[in-house]
Design a protein around this motif. Structure first.
Motif, PDB file in Angstrom:
ATOM      1  N   PRO A   1       0.832  -1.205   0.000  1.00 40.07           N
ATOM      2  CA  PRO A   1       0.000   0.000   0.000  1.00 40.07           C
ATOM      3  C   PRO A   1       0.867   1.256   0.000  1.00 40.07           C
ATOM      4  CG  PRO A   1      -0.599  -1.475   1.808  1.00 40.07           C
ATOM      5  CD  PRO A   1       0.649  -2.002   1.195  1.00 40.07           C
ATOM      6  N   PRO A   2       0.449   2.307  -0.700  1.00 35.43           N
ATOM      7  CA  PRO A   2       1.215   3.555  -0.693  1.00 35.43           C
ATOM      8  C   PRO A   2       1.162   4.231   0.674  1.00 35.43           C
ATOM      9  CG  PRO A   2      -0.828   3.813  -1.924  1.00 35.43           C
ATOM     10  CD  PRO A   2      -0.723   2.368  -1.550  1.00 35.43           C
ATOM     11  N   ASP A   3       2.060   5.176   0.887  1.00 36.25           N
ATOM     12  CA  ASP A   3       2.162   5.884   2.170  1.00 36.25           C
ATOM     13  C   ASP A   3       0.899   6.652   2.537  1.00 36.25           C
ATOM     14  OD1 ASP A   3       4.724   4.949   2.399  1.00 36.25           O
ATOM     15  OD2 ASP A   3       5.649   6.767   1.618  1.00 36.25           O
TER      16      ASP A   3
ATOM     17  N   ARG B   1      -2.995  -2.298   8.419  1.00 38.01           N
ATOM     18  CA  ARG B   1      -2.982  -3.420   9.376  1.00 38.01           C
ATOM     19  C   ARG B   1      -4.172  -4.344   9.140  1.00 38.01           C
ATOM     20  NH1 ARG B   1      -1.225   0.748  12.833  1.00 38.01           N
ATOM     21  NH2 ARG B   1      -3.314   1.048  13.639  1.00 38.01           N
ATOM     22  N   GLU B   2      -5.352  -3.787   8.907  1.00 40.40           N
ATOM     23  CA  GLU B   2      -6.547  -4.598   8.649  1.00 40.40           C
ATOM     24  C   GLU B   2      -6.374  -5.408   7.361  1.00 40.40           C
ATOM     25  OE1 GLU B   2     -11.134  -3.857   7.280  1.00 40.40           O
ATOM     26  OE2 GLU B   2     -10.231  -2.414   8.676  1.00 40.40           O
ATOM     27  N   TRP B   3      -5.835  -4.785   6.342  1.00 38.97           N
ATOM     28  CA  TRP B   3      -5.595  -5.450   5.059  1.00 38.97           C
ATOM     29  C   TRP B   3      -4.594  -6.601   5.233  1.00 38.97           C
ATOM     30  CZ3 TRP B   3      -0.990  -5.336   2.099  1.00 38.97           C
ATOM     31  CH2 TRP B   3      -1.121  -5.838   0.801  1.00 38.97           C
ATOM     32  N   GLU B   4      -3.521  -6.360   5.997  1.00 41.01           N
ATOM     33  CA  GLU B   4      -2.523  -7.406   6.232  1.00 41.01           C
ATOM     34  C   GLU B   4      -3.130  -8.573   7.004  1.00 41.01           C
ATOM     35  OE1 GLU B   4       0.500  -5.104   8.196  1.00 41.01           O
ATOM     36  OE2 GLU B   4       1.544  -4.688   6.299  1.00 41.01           O
ATOM     37  N   ARG B   5      -3.955  -8.279   8.032  1.00 40.19           N
ATOM     38  CA  ARG B   5      -4.610  -9.350   8.798  1.00 40.19           C
ATOM     39  C   ARG B   5      -5.524 -10.176   7.891  1.00 40.19           C
ATOM     40  NH1 ARG B   5      -5.139  -5.501  12.974  1.00 40.19           N
ATOM     41  NH2 ARG B   5      -7.238  -5.007  12.285  1.00 40.19           N
TER      42      ARG B   5
ATOM     43  N   ASN C   1      -5.337 -10.542   4.619  1.00 32.84           N
ATOM     44  CA  ASN C   1      -4.537 -11.326   3.679  1.00 32.84           C
ATOM     45  C   ASN C   1      -3.916 -12.544   4.357  1.00 32.84           C
ATOM     46  OD1 ASN C   1      -5.064  -9.886   1.408  1.00 32.84           O
ATOM     47  ND2 ASN C   1      -3.212  -8.652   1.501  1.00 32.84           N
ATOM     48  N   LYS C   2      -3.423 -12.395   5.594  1.00 36.02           N
ATOM     49  CA  LYS C   2      -2.848 -13.529   6.319  1.00 36.02           C
ATOM     50  C   LYS C   2      -3.916 -14.589   6.577  1.00 36.02           C
ATOM     51  CE  LYS C   2       0.879 -11.038   8.585  1.00 36.02           C
ATOM     52  NZ  LYS C   2       1.397 -10.495   9.847  1.00 36.02           N
ATOM     53  N   ARG C   3      -5.129 -14.146   6.952  1.00 39.97           N
ATOM     54  CA  ARG C   3      -6.226 -15.071   7.214  1.00 39.97           C
ATOM     55  C   ARG C   3      -6.593 -15.828   5.941  1.00 39.97           C
ATOM     56  NH1 ARG C   3     -10.630 -11.785   8.518  1.00 39.97           N
ATOM     57  NH2 ARG C   3      -9.247 -10.877  10.053  1.00 39.97           N
ATOM     58  N   GLU C   4      -6.691 -15.114   4.813  1.00 40.65           N
ATOM     59  CA  GLU C   4      -7.019 -15.754   3.539  1.00 40.65           C
ATOM     60  C   GLU C   4      -5.916 -16.715   3.115  1.00 40.65           C
ATOM     61  OE1 GLU C   4      -7.850 -12.673   0.726  1.00 40.65           O
ATOM     62  OE2 GLU C   4      -9.673 -12.058   1.759  1.00 40.65           O
ATOM     63  N   GLN C   5      -4.660 -16.335   3.345  1.00 40.16           N
ATOM     64  CA  GLN C   5      -3.511 -17.196   3.005  1.00 40.16           C
ATOM     65  C   GLN C   5      -3.584 -18.477   3.836  1.00 40.16           C
ATOM     66  OE1 GLN C   5      -1.117 -16.317   0.774  1.00 40.16           O
ATOM     67  NE2 GLN C   5       0.127 -18.145   1.017  1.00 40.16           N
ATOM     68  N   LYS C   6      -3.898 -18.338   5.130  1.00 38.10           N
ATOM     69  CA  LYS C   6      -3.988 -19.483   6.012  1.00 38.10           C
ATOM     70  C   LYS C   6      -5.126 -20.410   5.573  1.00 38.10           C
ATOM     71  CE  LYS C   6      -4.266 -20.638  10.904  1.00 38.10           C
ATOM     72  NZ  LYS C   6      -4.454 -20.118  12.241  1.00 38.10           N
ATOM     73  N   ASP C   7      -6.270 -19.833   5.209  1.00 38.80           N
ATOM     74  CA  ASP C   7      -7.404 -20.622   4.740  1.00 38.80           C
ATOM     75  C   ASP C   7      -7.080 -21.372   3.458  1.00 38.80           C
ATOM     76  OD1 ASP C   7      -8.866 -19.762   6.901  1.00 38.80           O
ATOM     77  OD2 ASP C   7      -9.975 -18.229   5.784  1.00 38.80           O
ATOM     78  N   ASN C   8      -6.323 -20.730   2.565  1.00 36.17           N
ATOM     79  CA  ASN C   8      -5.953 -21.368   1.305  1.00 36.17           C
ATOM     80  C   ASN C   8      -4.934 -22.486   1.494  1.00 36.17           C
ATOM     81  OD1 ASN C   8      -7.635 -19.729  -0.168  1.00 36.17           O
ATOM     82  ND2 ASN C   8      -6.053 -18.232  -0.622  1.00 36.17           N
TER      83      ASN C   8
END
Length: 109
Positions: free
Chosen positions: A84-86, A94-98, A100-107
């Motif tokens: 994400p840009p500055d 932080r919400e986006w990273e959480r 993405n991590k959740r989706e990665q874990k599910d996949n």
């Protein structure tokens, strides 16, 4: 066809592009003029923006080189990244990273 690009924004009219550039406080060199005269040039522009570089077109027996037709700075501004840009607030990052991590874990499961 002629279009203008300023800071990842596209304009059909030069006056609008210049007004946007001035509102951002950017120098005159921040306005890129892109002229498209053929379908091959349009395909090259789109390939360049997608970061595909050079694509061989077998049907027309030609080579379409995207970055050669588009200024490098326009291609760089238009790249899609996972960073994400500055200007994006930290709580949204932080919400986006959480998420993405959740989706990665599910996949992975």
């Amino acid at each position: 066809m002629i279009v203008y690009n300023v800071a990842r924004a596209w304009f059909t009219m030069k006056a609008d592009a210049e007004a946007h550039r001035k509102s951002l406080g950017r120098p005159p060199t921040a306005t890129a003029t892109i002229r498209i005269d053929s379908r091959e040039e349009l395909a090259a522009l789109l390939n360049g923006l997608m970061g595909l570089g050079e694509i061989e077109v077998m049907q027309a027996n030609t080579v379409v080189a995207g970055p050669a037709l588009v200024p490098t700075e326009v291609v760089e501004r238009a790249q899609i990244t996972n960073t994400p840009p500055d200007c994006v607030p930290a709580f949204l990052v932080r919400e986006w990273e959480r998420r993405n991590k959740r989706e990665q874990k599910d996949n992975d499961e």
